[in-house]
Design an enzyme around this catalytic site. Sequence first.
Site, PDB file in Angstrom:
ATOM      1  N   ASP A 106       0.039   0.637  13.469  1.00 15.20           N
ATOM      2  CA  ASP A 106       0.482   1.914  14.019  1.00 15.20           C
ATOM      3  C   ASP A 106       1.033   1.770  15.433  1.00 15.20           C
ATOM      4  O   ASP A 106       1.753   2.638  15.918  1.00 15.20           O
ATOM      5  CB  ASP A 106      -0.660   2.927  14.012  1.00 15.20           C
ATOM      6  CG  ASP A 106      -1.900   2.384  14.710  1.00 15.20           C
ATOM      7  OD1 ASP A 106      -1.932   2.348  15.947  1.00 15.20           O
ATOM      8  OD2 ASP A 106      -2.842   1.982  13.999  1.00 15.20           O
ATOM      9  N   ASP A 158      -7.337  -5.330  15.275  1.00 16.78           N
ATOM     10  CA  ASP A 158      -7.452  -3.932  14.850  1.00 16.78           C
ATOM     11  C   ASP A 158      -7.141  -3.863  13.369  1.00 16.78           C
ATOM     12  O   ASP A 158      -6.085  -3.416  12.951  1.00 16.78           O
ATOM     13  CB  ASP A 158      -6.470  -3.084  15.664  1.00 16.78           C
ATOM     14  CG  ASP A 158      -6.546  -1.624  15.313  1.00 16.78           C
ATOM     15  OD1 ASP A 158      -7.544  -1.218  14.689  1.00 16.78           O
ATOM     16  OD2 ASP A 158      -5.611  -0.878  15.656  1.00 16.78           O
ATOM     17  N   ASP A 211       0.769 -12.748   7.607  1.00 17.31           N
ATOM     18  CA  ASP A 211      -0.681 -12.765   7.453  1.00 17.31           C
ATOM     19  C   ASP A 211      -1.334 -13.151   8.786  1.00 17.31           C
ATOM     20  O   ASP A 211      -1.040 -14.208   9.348  1.00 17.31           O
ATOM     21  CB  ASP A 211      -1.032 -13.783   6.363  1.00 17.31           C
ATOM     22  CG  ASP A 211      -2.508 -13.859   6.045  1.00 17.31           C
ATOM     23  OD1 ASP A 211      -3.336 -13.667   6.955  1.00 17.31           O
ATOM     24  OD2 ASP A 211      -2.822 -14.117   4.877  1.00 17.31           O
ATOM     25  N   GLY A 212      -2.240 -12.287   9.274  1.00 17.15           N
ATOM     26  CA  GLY A 212      -2.882 -12.550  10.551  1.00 17.15           C
ATOM     27  C   GLY A 212      -3.719 -13.815  10.564  1.00 17.15           C
ATOM     28  O   GLY A 212      -3.739 -14.553  11.548  1.00 17.15           O
ATOM     29  N   GLN A 245       0.813  -1.208   0.000  1.00 22.74           N
ATOM     30  CA  GLN A 245       0.000   0.000   0.000  1.00 22.74           C
ATOM     31  C   GLN A 245       0.847   1.260   0.000  1.00 22.74           C
ATOM     32  O   GLN A 245       2.050   1.225   0.261  1.00 22.74           O
ATOM     33  CB  GLN A 245      -0.902   0.005   1.247  1.00 22.74           C
ATOM     34  CG  GLN A 245      -0.127  -0.088   2.555  1.00 22.74           C
ATOM     35  CD  GLN A 245      -0.982  -0.577   3.702  1.00 22.74           C
ATOM     36  OE1 GLN A 245      -2.192  -0.386   3.735  1.00 22.74           O
ATOM     37  NE2 GLN A 245      -0.356  -1.228   4.672  1.00 22.74           N
ATOM     38  N   TYR A 265     -12.928  10.285  11.825  1.00 24.67           N
ATOM     39  CA  TYR A 265     -13.403   9.166  11.023  1.00 24.67           C
ATOM     40  C   TYR A 265     -14.720   9.536  10.339  1.00 24.67           C
ATOM     41  O   TYR A 265     -15.535  10.277  10.915  1.00 24.67           O
ATOM     42  CB  TYR A 265     -13.624   7.924  11.894  1.00 24.67           C
ATOM     43  CG  TYR A 265     -12.356   7.255  12.366  1.00 24.67           C
ATOM     44  CD1 TYR A 265     -11.101   7.699  11.977  1.00 24.67           C
ATOM     45  CD2 TYR A 265     -12.420   6.166  13.219  1.00 24.67           C
ATOM     46  CE1 TYR A 265      -9.944   7.087  12.429  1.00 24.67           C
ATOM     47  CE2 TYR A 265     -11.263   5.542  13.675  1.00 24.67           C
ATOM     48  CZ  TYR A 265     -10.037   6.009  13.278  1.00 24.67           C
ATOM     49  OH  TYR A 265      -8.896   5.403  13.721  1.00 24.67           O
ATOM     50  N   TYR A 314     -10.547   5.692  20.032  1.00 21.42           N
ATOM     51  CA  TYR A 314     -10.705   4.371  19.428  1.00 21.42           C
ATOM     52  C   TYR A 314      -9.741   3.353  20.037  1.00 21.42           C
ATOM     53  O   TYR A 314     -10.131   2.251  20.440  1.00 21.42           O
ATOM     54  CB  TYR A 314     -10.501   4.459  17.922  1.00 21.42           C
ATOM     55  CG  TYR A 314     -10.399   3.106  17.250  1.00 21.42           C
ATOM     56  CD1 TYR A 314     -11.544   2.398  16.904  1.00 21.42           C
ATOM     57  CD2 TYR A 314      -9.165   2.538  16.968  1.00 21.42           C
ATOM     58  CE1 TYR A 314     -11.462   1.150  16.308  1.00 21.42           C
ATOM     59  CE2 TYR A 314      -9.073   1.285  16.370  1.00 21.42           C
ATOM     60  CZ  TYR A 314     -10.217   0.599  16.041  1.00 21.42           C
ATOM     61  OH  TYR A 314     -10.114  -0.633  15.461  1.00 21.42           O
ATOM     62  N   SER A 372      -8.042  -3.305   9.070  1.00 22.10           N
ATOM     63  CA  SER A 372      -8.593  -2.306   8.159  1.00 22.10           C
ATOM     64  C   SER A 372      -9.915  -2.790   7.579  1.00 22.10           C
ATOM     65  O   SER A 372     -10.391  -3.881   7.883  1.00 22.10           O
ATOM     66  CB  SER A 372      -7.588  -1.987   7.052  1.00 22.10           C
ATOM     67  OG  SER A 372      -7.200  -3.158   6.382  1.00 22.10           O
TER      68      SER A 372
END
Length: 347
Positions: free
Chosen positions: A149, A218, A199-200, A94, A299, A124, A220
């Site tokens: 993050d 958490d 990869d989660g 990305q 958001y 959040y 996207s």
Amino acid sequence: MMGDGLSWSISTCVLLVVILFAGKSIANQSYGTKKIVAHASMLLAEDATLPPSASTIKASNHKAIGELIAETGFYQSIALTSDSPLLTKRSKYQEIAVHNSKHYGKILVLDGVVQLTERDADSYNEMMAHMPMMAHLKPRRVLVIGGGDGYVLSEVLKHPSVEHVDHVDLDGDVIETCREHFSWGKSWEDPRVALHIEDGSKFVRNAPSEYYDVIIQDSSDPFTQDDDGTTVELPSSVLYSSEHIKNVKRILKKDGVFNFQAETIHIPSDLEGVVEWRSNALELGFKSAKYGSVTISSYPTGQIGFLMCQKGSDNEYSTLKDVKRRFGEMEKIGQGTTYYHPRLQIR
């Protein structure tokens, strides 16, 4: 979400609600970075014009990062300072950017979509972390999926009971960017943290059964909608599949808690997703699945939510007295919060 003696609690900043209906929709969500309604984004140049739906906002003299929700016609933007962007780069997955703004401070943007701002990221991220951590009586082993993050991770580490945290994120470049640009970027240096760039869903699939006390996802956005109303699944949709949720439940201990990003209730397709994800969690064996709503101005629609799922019965989890005691202990060692408060925990 809690044990005996708790009642509904409402603050002007956060409203926690329980979605008590069921329905069918799309099941999706993503890996390693963050949330937000990623329907359409644009970076406005100084001579740009806004879409007609936002024409009353005069941005012609400013650089701004903006987002249009095609499904509802909602548009909002944040004005940027003249030195923005502070960083732009392309990872394997990305576009990554860090912008600066007068009011919101630094802003993390992925593929043109605002992920967090320094000013309001606490709402959040503190709720995502402390709601499940406080619900569990003594969380020792924690898994964080996504959240590249690092903010959720930093909040998890405030709990003295934590012995080990596995943090899994797909994009290592996001993590390196946040190490450099955000104050909580040192979280990965904590010896209790094991960072896994992968990869989660694969990590969860290969994890041992009944291993974690708390899992926080958490991730996207799982899907978006084109201008013509066509639903487009995004890579993170795998994290909202029945197979993945089933594996999450498998690797949780019998009194484990699973909390995951669950979009806004103000966009119709997102609301349908919330209903489906909640129904799916209950069908797969979680004893409860409750939606929490967080007010956050940066958001789209000013609101984002999470679904907190308990594997055990209510009497296996913290009471309000437990939460207040633990929160007080955290504050005494300088690990307090700026948004989360024990009264926000609900039964």
